[in-house]
Design a protein around this motif. Structure first.
Motif, short mmCIF file in Angstrom:
data_model
loop_
_atom_site.label_atom_id
_atom_site.label_comp_id
_atom_site.label_asym_id
_atom_site.label_seq_id
_atom_site.Cartn_x
_atom_site.Cartn_y
_atom_site.Cartn_z
N GLY A 88 72.21 75.54 55.62
CA GLY A 88 71.40 74.95 56.68
C GLY A 88 70.35 74.01 56.13
O GLY A 88 70.10 72.93 56.70
N ARG A 89 69.74 74.39 55.04
CA ARG A 89 68.72 73.54 54.41
C ARG A 89 69.35 72.24 53.92
O ARG A 89 68.80 71.15 54.12
CB ARG A 89 68.07 74.29 53.26
CG ARG A 89 66.90 73.56 52.62
CD ARG A 89 66.40 74.32 51.40
NE ARG A 89 65.20 73.71 50.84
CZ ARG A 89 63.95 74.11 51.07
NH1 ARG A 89 63.74 75.12 51.89
NH2 ARG A 89 62.93 73.49 50.50
N THR A 90 70.51 72.35 53.28
CA THR A 90 71.20 71.16 52.77
C THR A 90 71.58 70.22 53.90
O THR A 90 71.44 69.00 53.80
CB THR A 90 72.45 71.57 51.98
OG1 THR A 90 72.07 72.46 50.92
CG2 THR A 90 73.15 70.36 51.38
N ILE A 91 72.07 70.78 55.01
CA ILE A 91 72.44 69.95 56.17
C ILE A 91 71.21 69.27 56.75
O ILE A 91 71.23 68.07 57.08
CB ILE A 91 73.14 70.81 57.24
CG1 ILE A 91 74.51 71.27 56.72
CG2 ILE A 91 73.29 70.04 58.54
CD1 ILE A 91 75.18 72.31 57.60
N ALA A 92 70.12 70.02 56.89
CA ALA A 92 68.89 69.45 57.46
C ALA A 92 68.39 68.29 56.61
O ALA A 92 68.01 67.23 57.14
CB ALA A 92 67.81 70.53 57.57
N ILE A 93 68.39 68.45 55.30
CA ILE A 93 67.92 67.39 54.41
C ILE A 93 68.85 66.18 54.49
O ILE A 93 68.40 65.02 54.55
CB ILE A 93 67.82 67.91 52.97
CG1 ILE A 93 66.68 68.93 52.86
CG2 ILE A 93 67.61 66.76 51.98
CD1 ILE A 93 66.62 69.67 51.54
N ALA A 94 70.15 66.41 54.49
CA ALA A 94 71.11 65.31 54.58
C ALA A 94 70.93 64.52 55.86
O ALA A 94 70.97 63.27 55.86
CB ALA A 94 72.54 65.84 54.47
N LEU A 143 60.63 73.47 53.01
CA LEU A 143 61.54 72.43 53.50
C LEU A 143 60.75 71.21 53.97
O LEU A 143 61.11 70.06 53.64
CB LEU A 143 62.40 72.98 54.64
CG LEU A 143 63.31 71.98 55.36
CD1 LEU A 143 64.33 71.37 54.39
CD2 LEU A 143 64.02 72.66 56.53
N VAL A 144 59.69 71.44 54.72
CA VAL A 144 58.88 70.33 55.23
C VAL A 144 58.17 69.61 54.09
O VAL A 144 57.99 68.39 54.14
CB VAL A 144 57.88 70.84 56.28
CG1 VAL A 144 56.92 69.74 56.69
CG2 VAL A 144 58.63 71.38 57.50
N LYS A 145 57.78 70.33 53.06
CA LYS A 145 57.18 69.68 51.89
C LYS A 145 58.18 68.74 51.23
O LYS A 145 57.81 67.68 50.73
CB LYS A 145 56.70 70.73 50.90
CG LYS A 145 55.42 71.43 51.30
CD LYS A 145 54.97 72.43 50.26
CE LYS A 145 53.70 73.14 50.69
NZ LYS A 145 53.26 74.15 49.68
N GLU A 146 59.45 69.16 51.23
CA GLU A 146 60.49 68.33 50.63
C GLU A 146 60.86 67.15 51.53
O GLU A 146 61.14 66.05 51.04
CB GLU A 146 61.72 69.18 50.35
CG GLU A 146 62.83 68.46 49.60
CD GLU A 146 63.96 69.40 49.19
OE1 GLU A 146 65.00 68.89 48.72
OE2 GLU A 146 63.82 70.63 49.34
N GLN A 147 60.89 67.39 52.86
CA GLN A 147 61.23 66.35 53.82
C GLN A 147 60.20 66.38 54.95
O GLN A 147 60.40 67.06 55.96
CB GLN A 147 62.64 66.56 54.38
CG GLN A 147 63.75 66.12 53.45
CD GLN A 147 63.86 64.60 53.36
OE1 GLN A 147 63.32 63.89 54.21
NE2 GLN A 147 64.54 64.11 52.35
N PRO A 148 59.08 65.66 54.82
CA PRO A 148 57.99 65.76 55.80
C PRO A 148 58.37 65.34 57.22
O PRO A 148 57.67 65.70 58.17
CB PRO A 148 56.93 64.80 55.22
CG PRO A 148 57.23 64.74 53.76
CD PRO A 148 58.71 64.83 53.66
N SER A 149 59.46 64.62 57.40
CA SER A 149 59.85 64.19 58.74
C SER A 149 60.46 65.32 59.57
O SER A 149 60.60 65.21 60.79
CB SER A 149 60.86 63.05 58.66
OG SER A 149 62.10 63.49 58.12
N ILE A 150 60.82 66.42 58.90
CA ILE A 150 61.47 67.54 59.60
C ILE A 150 60.44 68.35 60.37
O ILE A 150 59.36 68.65 59.86
CB ILE A 150 62.22 68.43 58.59
CG1 ILE A 150 63.43 67.68 58.02
CG2 ILE A 150 62.66 69.75 59.23
CD1 ILE A 150 64.19 68.45 56.95
#
Length: 251
Positions: A21-27, A48-55
């Motif tokens: 799920g994390r991999t899909i969200a980032i992709a 997750l948000v730290k890695e991808q702030p737009s999420i």
């Protein structure tokens, strides 16, 4: 030829804190989608948000029908949904308890149905086409391992629910498909099975034409395809991601 065209789409991913799920969200975020990441763990969502702030994170446990429903009804209308949240436990089929059966079903099957109902109803209300992708398992298609009755039951039910949702949502231009991966080598959910049944896992690798278990990145592509414009005429379809295991006999 149409491309993925995922930029600007609102997509909800459940079980997004870790693993697949994390991999899909980032992709999806990297393809320009507005991702709503749902997980029961605030800690994994924070990272997750730290890695991808737009999420945008959503803390909820999909096994809690009412809580999940309340939080999803507050969201904007989605363009896509990935029902990925799932748990696994092992017990012999002859002794597994009703409580354990319900625990697995509440998350892996009923949770996906609940999320699909809310998301699809908002799509219909706003006359918005969309795509729902259910993450099932190869365990729904074969006898995948000792002790996996609750998990296999839930995933088999999810396969059936996918086809039924596809049938009923098709007239609204909402597509519903499912991916059925084999066991993963590197996820928290598969780790207990791999640890408990190393012989089974080795046997599966030997019997697989590609000679390995699936990795999370092997599944991301098919999920993005089902969410994209490339699959605009594809619904009620199962994509098995098992390296040829169930279709080939390897001695």
């Amino acid at each position: 030829m149409a491309g993925l065209n995922l930029a600007g789409k609102n997509i909800l991913v459940t079980g997004a804190g870790r693993g697949l799920g994390r991999t899909i969200a980032i992709a999806l975020a990297e393809h320009g989608s507005k991702v709503f990441a749902l997980s029961r763990s605030p800690f994994t969502l924070d990272s997750l948000v730290k890695e991808q702030p737009s999420i945008e994170p959503i803390v909820a446990d999909v096994s809690d029908w009412e809580e999940t429903r309340r939080k999803l009804e507050d969201l904007r209308t989605m363009d896509g949904l990935v029902n990925n949240a799932g748990i696994i436990d092992t017990d012999p089929a002859t002794t597994v308890t009703k409580e354990k059966l319900y625990k697995i079903l509440d998350t892996n099957l009923l949770g996906a149905i609940n999320c699909s109902q809310v998301v699809a109803s908002k799509m219909i209300q706003d006359e918005k086409p969309g795509s729902i992708v259910n993450v099932s398992s190869i365990a729904s298609l074969i006898g995948a391992g000792f002790g996996l009755l609750p998990y296999a039951m839930a995933k088999g039910g999810l396969d059936t629910a996918t086809r039924q949702f596809a049938l009923e949502l098709g007239p609204y231009n909402i597509r519903v498909n499912y991916v059925n991966p084999g066991f993963f080598r590197t996820t928290n959910m598969s780790a207990p099975v791999i640890e408990e049944f190393p012989g089974l896992i080795k046997q599966m690798e030997l019997r697989t034409p590609l000679k390995r278990l699936a990795e999370v990145n092997d599944v991301t592509g098919p999920v993005l395809y089902f969410l994209s414009d490339l699959s605009s005429m594809v619904t009620a379809t199962c994509n098995v991601i098992g390296g040829g295991l169930i279709n080939c006999t390897v001695y």
